[in-house]
Design a protein around this motif. Structure first.
Motif, PDB file in Angstrom:
ATOM      1  N   GLY A   3     -47.494 120.114  94.827  1.00  0.00           N
ATOM      2  CA  GLY A   3     -48.220 118.903  95.168  1.00  0.00           C
ATOM      3  C   GLY A   3     -49.376 118.701  94.226  1.00  0.00           C
ATOM      4  O   GLY A   3     -49.776 119.617  93.499  1.00  0.00           O
ATOM      5  N   MET A   4     -49.894 117.495  94.203  1.00  0.00           N
ATOM      6  CA  MET A   4     -51.091 117.238  93.408  1.00  0.00           C
ATOM      7  C   MET A   4     -51.843 116.042  93.959  1.00  0.00           C
ATOM      8  O   MET A   4     -51.307 115.279  94.766  1.00  0.00           O
ATOM      9  CB  MET A   4     -50.744 117.001  91.943  1.00  0.00           C
ATOM     10  CG  MET A   4     -50.048 115.676  91.685  1.00  0.00           C
ATOM     11  SD  MET A   4     -49.995 115.293  89.913  1.00  0.00           S
ATOM     12  CE  MET A   4     -51.720 115.134  89.510  1.00  0.00           C
ATOM     13  N   VAL A   5     -53.078 115.907  93.543  1.00  0.00           N
ATOM     14  CA  VAL A   5     -53.875 114.774  93.996  1.00  0.00           C
ATOM     15  C   VAL A   5     -54.313 113.965  92.779  1.00  0.00           C
ATOM     16  O   VAL A   5     -54.828 114.519  91.807  1.00  0.00           O
ATOM     17  CB  VAL A   5     -55.127 115.244  94.775  1.00  0.00           C
ATOM     18  CG1 VAL A   5     -56.004 114.057  95.152  1.00  0.00           C
ATOM     19  CG2 VAL A   5     -54.724 116.017  96.028  1.00  0.00           C
ATOM     20  N   SER A   6     -54.087 112.646  92.832  1.00  0.00           N
ATOM     21  CA  SER A   6     -54.648 111.754  91.820  1.00  0.00           C
ATOM     22  C   SER A   6     -55.803 110.997  92.459  1.00  0.00           C
ATOM     23  O   SER A   6     -55.602 110.314  93.464  1.00  0.00           O
ATOM     24  CB  SER A   6     -53.620 110.724  91.353  1.00  0.00           C
ATOM     25  OG  SER A   6     -52.487 111.350  90.843  1.00  0.00           O
ATOM     26  N   LEU A   7     -56.974 111.135  91.890  1.00  0.00           N
ATOM     27  CA  LEU A   7     -58.107 110.322  92.334  1.00  0.00           C
ATOM     28  C   LEU A   7     -58.043 109.034  91.516  1.00  0.00           C
ATOM     29  O   LEU A   7     -58.238 109.051  90.301  1.00  0.00           O
ATOM     30  CB  LEU A   7     -59.431 111.022  92.050  1.00  0.00           C
ATOM     31  CG  LEU A   7     -59.713 112.324  92.787  1.00  0.00           C
ATOM     32  CD1 LEU A   7     -61.065 112.888  92.345  1.00  0.00           C
ATOM     33  CD2 LEU A   7     -59.736 112.083  94.287  1.00  0.00           C
ATOM     34  N   ILE A   8     -57.725 107.957  92.195  1.00  0.00           N
ATOM     35  CA  ILE A   8     -57.415 106.722  91.466  1.00  0.00           C
ATOM     36  C   ILE A   8     -58.481 105.660  91.721  1.00  0.00           C
ATOM     37  O   ILE A   8     -58.826 105.380  92.867  1.00  0.00           O
ATOM     38  CB  ILE A   8     -56.046 106.161  91.917  1.00  0.00           C
ATOM     39  CG1 ILE A   8     -54.957 107.211  91.708  1.00  0.00           C
ATOM     40  CG2 ILE A   8     -55.706 104.877  91.178  1.00  0.00           C
ATOM     41  CD1 ILE A   8     -53.636 106.844  92.351  1.00  0.00           C
ATOM     42  N   GLY A   9     -58.961 105.062  90.657  1.00  0.00           N
ATOM     43  CA  GLY A   9     -59.878 103.938  90.802  1.00  0.00           C
ATOM     44  C   GLY A   9     -59.085 102.668  91.040  1.00  0.00           C
ATOM     45  O   GLY A   9     -58.202 102.324  90.267  1.00  0.00           O
ATOM     46  N   ALA A  10     -59.394 101.975  92.135  1.00  0.00           N
ATOM     47  CA  ALA A  10     -58.650 100.759  92.482  1.00  0.00           C
ATOM     48  C   ALA A  10     -59.223  99.528  91.793  1.00  0.00           C
ATOM     49  O   ALA A  10     -58.646  98.451  91.867  1.00  0.00           O
ATOM     50  CB  ALA A  10     -58.669 100.550  93.996  1.00  0.00           C
ATOM     51  N   LEU A  74     -52.247 118.084 102.463  1.00  0.00           N
ATOM     52  CA  LEU A  74     -51.094 117.296 102.012  1.00  0.00           C
ATOM     53  C   LEU A  74     -50.554 117.814 100.683  1.00  0.00           C
ATOM     54  O   LEU A  74     -49.344 117.947 100.495  1.00  0.00           O
ATOM     55  CB  LEU A  74     -51.481 115.814 101.890  1.00  0.00           C
ATOM     56  CG  LEU A  74     -51.766 115.112 103.226  1.00  0.00           C
ATOM     57  CD1 LEU A  74     -52.461 113.771 102.989  1.00  0.00           C
ATOM     58  CD2 LEU A  74     -50.479 114.912 104.015  1.00  0.00           C
ATOM     59  N   ALA A  75     -51.486 118.110  99.761  1.00  0.00           N
ATOM     60  CA  ALA A  75     -51.034 118.608  98.454  1.00  0.00           C
ATOM     61  C   ALA A  75     -50.377 119.977  98.600  1.00  0.00           C
ATOM     62  O   ALA A  75     -49.396 120.281  97.916  1.00  0.00           O
ATOM     63  CB  ALA A  75     -52.200 118.668  97.477  1.00  0.00           C
ATOM     64  N   SER A  76     -50.879 120.807  99.522  1.00  0.00           N
ATOM     65  CA  SER A  76     -50.285 122.134  99.732  1.00  0.00           C
ATOM     66  C   SER A  76     -48.873 122.031 100.289  1.00  0.00           C
ATOM     67  O   SER A  76     -48.062 122.935 100.112  1.00  0.00           O
ATOM     68  CB  SER A  76     -51.122 122.963 100.713  1.00  0.00           C
ATOM     69  OG  SER A  76     -52.450 123.021 100.281  1.00  0.00           O
ATOM     70  N   GLU A  77     -48.592 120.942 100.983  1.00  0.00           N
ATOM     71  CA  GLU A  77     -47.228 120.734 101.492  1.00  0.00           C
ATOM     72  C   GLU A  77     -46.290 120.258 100.384  1.00  0.00           C
ATOM     73  O   GLU A  77     -45.127 119.939 100.635  1.00  0.00           O
ATOM     74  CB  GLU A  77     -47.245 119.675 102.608  1.00  0.00           C
ATOM     75  CG  GLU A  77     -47.880 120.155 103.899  1.00  0.00           C
ATOM     76  CD  GLU A  77     -48.155 119.008 104.879  1.00  0.00           C
ATOM     77  OE1 GLU A  77     -47.832 117.840 104.546  1.00  0.00           O
ATOM     78  OE2 GLU A  77     -48.713 119.282 105.952  1.00  0.00           O
ATOM     79  N   GLY A  78     -46.818 120.140  99.170  1.00  0.00           N
ATOM     80  CA  GLY A  78     -45.977 119.722  98.045  1.00  0.00           C
ATOM     81  C   GLY A  78     -45.973 118.227  97.810  1.00  0.00           C
ATOM     82  O   GLY A  78     -45.170 117.722  97.030  1.00  0.00           O
ATOM     83  N   LYS A  79     -46.849 117.529  98.494  1.00  0.00           N
ATOM     84  CA  LYS A  79     -46.829 116.069  98.371  1.00  0.00           C
ATOM     85  C   LYS A  79     -47.624 115.583  97.156  1.00  0.00           C
ATOM     86  O   LYS A  79     -48.604 116.211  96.751  1.00  0.00           O
ATOM     87  CB  LYS A  79     -47.417 115.434  99.633  1.00  0.00           C
ATOM     88  CG  LYS A  79     -46.587 115.739 100.859  1.00  0.00           C
ATOM     89  CD  LYS A  79     -46.831 114.728 101.950  1.00  0.00           C
ATOM     90  CE  LYS A  79     -45.745 114.813 103.002  1.00  0.00           C
ATOM     91  NZ  LYS A  79     -46.219 115.299 104.293  1.00  0.00           N
ATOM     92  N   ARG A  80     -47.180 114.448  96.621  1.00  0.00           N
ATOM     93  CA  ARG A  80     -47.980 113.771  95.604  1.00  0.00           C
ATOM     94  C   ARG A  80     -48.928 112.824  96.337  1.00  0.00           C
ATOM     95  O   ARG A  80     -48.502 111.891  97.020  1.00  0.00           O
ATOM     96  CB  ARG A  80     -47.096 112.994  94.642  1.00  0.00           C
ATOM     97  CG  ARG A  80     -46.428 113.912  93.611  1.00  0.00           C
ATOM     98  CD  ARG A  80     -45.272 113.236  92.974  1.00  0.00           C
ATOM     99  NE  ARG A  80     -44.351 112.770  94.005  1.00  0.00           N
ATOM    100  CZ  ARG A  80     -43.285 112.036  93.763  1.00  0.00           C
ATOM    101  NH1 ARG A  80     -42.997 111.665  92.548  1.00  0.00           N
ATOM    102  NH2 ARG A  80     -42.491 111.658  94.750  1.00  0.00           N
ATOM    103  N   VAL A  81     -50.203 113.108  96.218  1.00  0.00           N
ATOM    104  CA  VAL A  81     -51.196 112.388  97.007  1.00  0.00           C
ATOM    105  C   VAL A  81     -51.994 111.468  96.101  1.00  0.00           C
ATOM    106  O   VAL A  81     -52.502 111.875  95.060  1.00  0.00           O
ATOM    107  CB  VAL A  81     -52.167 113.386  97.684  1.00  0.00           C
ATOM    108  CG1 VAL A  81     -53.138 112.643  98.594  1.00  0.00           C
ATOM    109  CG2 VAL A  81     -51.400 114.446  98.466  1.00  0.00           C
ATOM    110  N   ALA A  82     -52.083 110.199  96.496  1.00  0.00           N
ATOM    111  CA  ALA A  82     -52.944 109.266  95.773  1.00  0.00           C
ATOM    112  C   ALA A  82     -54.192 109.039  96.615  1.00  0.00           C
ATOM    113  O   ALA A  82     -54.103 108.630  97.763  1.00  0.00           O
ATOM    114  CB  ALA A  82     -52.217 107.946  95.536  1.00  0.00           C
ATOM    115  N   ARG A  83     -55.326 109.368  96.036  1.00  0.00           N
ATOM    116  CA  ARG A  83     -56.581 109.126  96.742  1.00  0.00           C
ATOM    117  C   ARG A  83     -57.184 107.898  96.081  1.00  0.00           C
ATOM    118  O   ARG A  83     -57.739 107.964  94.977  1.00  0.00           O
ATOM    119  CB  ARG A  83     -57.486 110.360  96.574  1.00  0.00           C
ATOM    120  CG  ARG A  83     -58.890 110.169  97.062  1.00  0.00           C
ATOM    121  CD  ARG A  83     -58.938 110.160  98.577  1.00  0.00           C
ATOM    122  NE  ARG A  83     -60.338 110.050  99.032  1.00  0.00           N
ATOM    123  CZ  ARG A  83     -60.834 108.953  99.582  1.00  0.00           C
ATOM    124  NH1 ARG A  83     -60.082 107.883  99.749  1.00  0.00           N
ATOM    125  NH2 ARG A  83     -62.093 108.944  99.972  1.00  0.00           N
TER     126      ARG A  83
END
Ligand code: SAH
Length: 459
Positions: A3-10, A74-83
Motif C-alpha cells: 500500500g501507499m499514500v499519495s498526499l494530493i493537492g486538489a 489503510l496503507a498497511s492493508e495494501g491499499k492505494r490511498v489518496a489523501r
C-alpha cells in the motif's frame, strides 16, 4: 501488494485546477480521504471508496490523530490511498505532519503538489499577487496562533513591502486589521476578502483596513476565506473575471461530462454529477434475418447491445440488408455509424416495427407494441445530492425518471430544470417538476439558450 499514500493537492477549489498526476492518482486509488474544502465532483471519475474526513472549525469530524491512524491502517492493508487536501498539501494543510507520521510508520508516501489557494485564489477576483507597480514580494501567513500560543511578529509583518495573504484568518480579522494599523500600516490600505475562491459559492468584497470588519459582516462573508492586504487589490476592479454562468451549480448526468461539461464550465458554471444506475443486459432474441423489418432504437445502450449480440452470433453487417435501422437520437445514430450502418429517421411504411428499449425499473414505461427490452436500469436506492445545486439538465426522459426517483417534492418546486427537447420537458412536468425550461438539444447554443430563456429567474 504494497500500500501507499499519495498526499494530493486538489488545487484552490475549481475541479479542473488539479494537476494531471493528481487526477491520475485519484483514478488509481482504492480509497480517497478528503477534506471539507474539497468539491466532491473532483472525484467523479474515480471508483474509489470516498471518506469525508472534513474538519469543521470547532467540531472535528476526524481528529488529526484519527486521520493519521486511518492512513496507516489503510496503507498497511495494501491499499492505494489518496489523501486529497485543498490547495497544496504543504501549505498550512498539515501535509508535512502527515508525511512524517507515515514515514515513521514505514508507509510509502509521495506528495503531489497542488495550486495553492493563497496565490490562485486571488486571481479568481482579478488580483495578481505581485505586480511591478505595487508589490515585488508576497507573504502567506496563517492567522492561527502558533502551537505555543504566542502572537505573530506584527511589527515585521506590517512593515514588509509585499502583498500579505492571511489564511484561516476570518476569526482573527479584527485582530489582523488592528495590528497592521497599530504597527504603521495606513488605515486606507486596500484589503480584499475572498470566500470559497474559484467555486460556485465564491463571494468577495474589496475594502480597506479601517472598514474591512464592517464590510465583511455586512456582506455575510465567513470561512474559508483569503484575506489579501496590499495595493495589488486596486487592480481587482479591472481584472475581475466576468462569466455568464459564474456562481451557478448545475447537475448533469455523469455521462455528459465531456462536451456539455466543457461548454458549461467555460461559461463559468460549476458542475456536479448524477451517476446513472448501471445498465444490466437482458437476454433477447435476434429477429429473423430474412424478414424485412424496421428496427427502432431510442437509446445508445440498446443499439450497442443489439450490435454486440449480432457480432457474437456471428452475423456480418452485410447480412442485415433486410433490416431498416431507425433512430432519431444523435448519440444512437453515432453507435450505428461507428459500425458502418447509416440509420434512417423514419420507419419504412407498411413494414413491421420492432422497438428496442431500455427498461427503467420501478417507473412508468410507455406501452408500445413489439417492444424488446435490451437492458434494465434499477431506480431503487438512487440518492441525488442536490445540496447547493440550482439547476439540473435533463438530456433524456430516462434521466428524468432516474433523478426523479431520488428527489423530494420540495426540490421539484425550487430547482430550475433545463429539459433538452419537448418530450423530456413534458416528462419532467408530468413528474412534478415545476420550473421546467425547454431547450433545443444543441450543445453549441446551450449556454445562450439557458441565459436567454430566463431559466434562472427563480434564483
Ligand atoms: N493547503 C491549502 C490551505 C489549507 S489551510 C492551500 O494551499 O490552499 C485552509 C485555509 O485555506 C482556509 O481557512 C482558507 O483561508 C484557505 N482556503 C483554501 N481554499 C480556499 C478557497 N477556495 N477560498 C478561500 N480560501 C481558501
Amino acid at each position: 501488494m504494497n500500500g501507499m499514500v499519495s498526499l494530493i493537492g486538489a488545487g484552490p477549489g475549481n475541479v479542473e485546477l488539479i494537476t494531471v498526476l493528481g487526477q491520475r492518482r485519484l483514478r488509481e486509488a482504492d480509497v480517497i480521504l478528503y477534506d471539507r474544502l474539497i468539491d466532491p465532483a473532483i472525484m467523479a471519475s474515480s471508483d474509489a471508496e470516498k471518506i469525508n474526513v472534513g474538519k469543521l472549525p470547532h467540531h472535528h469530524q476526524y481528529s488529526q490523530y484519527e486521520i493519521n491512524d486511518l492512513l496507516v491502517k489503510l496503507a498497511s492493508e495494501g491499499k492505494r490511498v489518496a489523501r486529497l487536501k485543498a490547495g497544496d498539501p504543504y501549505v498550512f494543510g498539515r501535509g508535512g505532519e502527515e508525511a512524517q507520521y507515515l514515514k515513521k510508520h514505514g508507509i510509502e508516501v509521495e506528495v503531489v503538489p497542488g495550486i495553492t489557494s493563497a496565490i490562485a485564489g486571488l486571481a479568481s477576483v482579478g488580483i495578481p499577487i505581485t505586480h511591478r507597480d505595487f508589490a515585488s514580494s508576497f507573504h502567506i501567513i496563517t492567522a492561527h496562533k502558533k502551537k505555543d500560543g504566542s502572537e505573530l511578529d506584527w511589527q515585521n509583518i506590517a512593515n514588509s513591502e509585499g502583498t500579505l495573504v492571511f489564511l484561516m484568518g476570518m476569526e482573527q480579522l479584527a485582530n489582523i486589521s488592528t495590528n497592521l494599523i497599530g504597527n504603521g500600516r495606513s488605515p486606507q490600505t486596500p484589503v480584499a476578502v475572498i470566500q470559497w475562491a474559484t467555486q460556485w459559492r465564491q463571494k468577495s468584497i474589496v475594502s480597506d483596513l479601517a472598514n474591512v470588519v464592517t464590510d465583511v459582516n455586512n456582506a455575510g462573508l465567513g470561512s474559508p476565506a483569503l484575506i489579501t492586504v496590499g495595493d495589488v487589490v486596486k487592480v481587482a476592479d479591472e481584472l475581475m473575471p466576468q462569466l455568464p454562468l459564474q456562481g451557478k451549480r448545475i447537475m448533469i448526468p455523469y455521462s455528459k461530462r465531456k462536451r456539455m461539461f466543457n461548454k458549461l464550465t467555460d461559461a463559468g458554471a460549476s458542475l456536479t454529477f448524477f451517476k446513472r444506475p448501471e445498465a444490466k443486459q437482458v437476454s433477447f432474441e435476434l429477429p429473423d434475418i430474412n424478414e424485412e423489418l424496421n428496427l427502432d432504437f431510442d437509446n445508445p445502450t440498446s443499439a450497442t447491445l443489439f450490435l454486440q449480440h449480432l457480432f457474437n452470433a456471428g452475423v456480418d453487417i452485410r447480412q442485415t440488408s433486410n433490416w431498416h435501422f431507425v433512430t432519431n437520437g444523435p448519440k444512437t445514430r453515432q453507435v450505428f455509424e461507428d459500425s458502418g450502418i447509416l440509420p434512417v429517421t423514419e420507419p419504412v411504411l407498411g413494414i413491421k416495427i420492432l422497438n428496442y428499449r431500455e427498461y427503467v425499473i420501478g417507473h412508468h414505461q410507455s406501452e408500445v407494441q413489439n417492444t424488446i427490452v435490451t437492458d434494465e436500469r434499477h431506480n431503487s436506492n438512487i440518492q441525488v445530492d442536490l445540496d447547493e445545486v440550482d439547476s439540473i439538465i435533463f438530456p433524456s426522459t430516462n434521466v428524468v425518471e432516474e433523478i426523479s426517483a431520488g428527489v423530494d417534492a420540495a426540490s421539484r418546486k425550487s430547482l430550475v430544470i433545463f429539459a433538452l427537447g419537448q418530450k423530456v420537458a413534458d416528462r419532467a412536468t408530468a413528474l412534478g417538476w415545476e420550473n421546467v425550461v425547454e431547450l433545443i438539444p444543441n450543445i453549441e447554443t446551450l449556454v445562450s439558450q439557458m441565459i436567454s430563456n430566463g431559466g434562472y429567474v427563480h434564483d
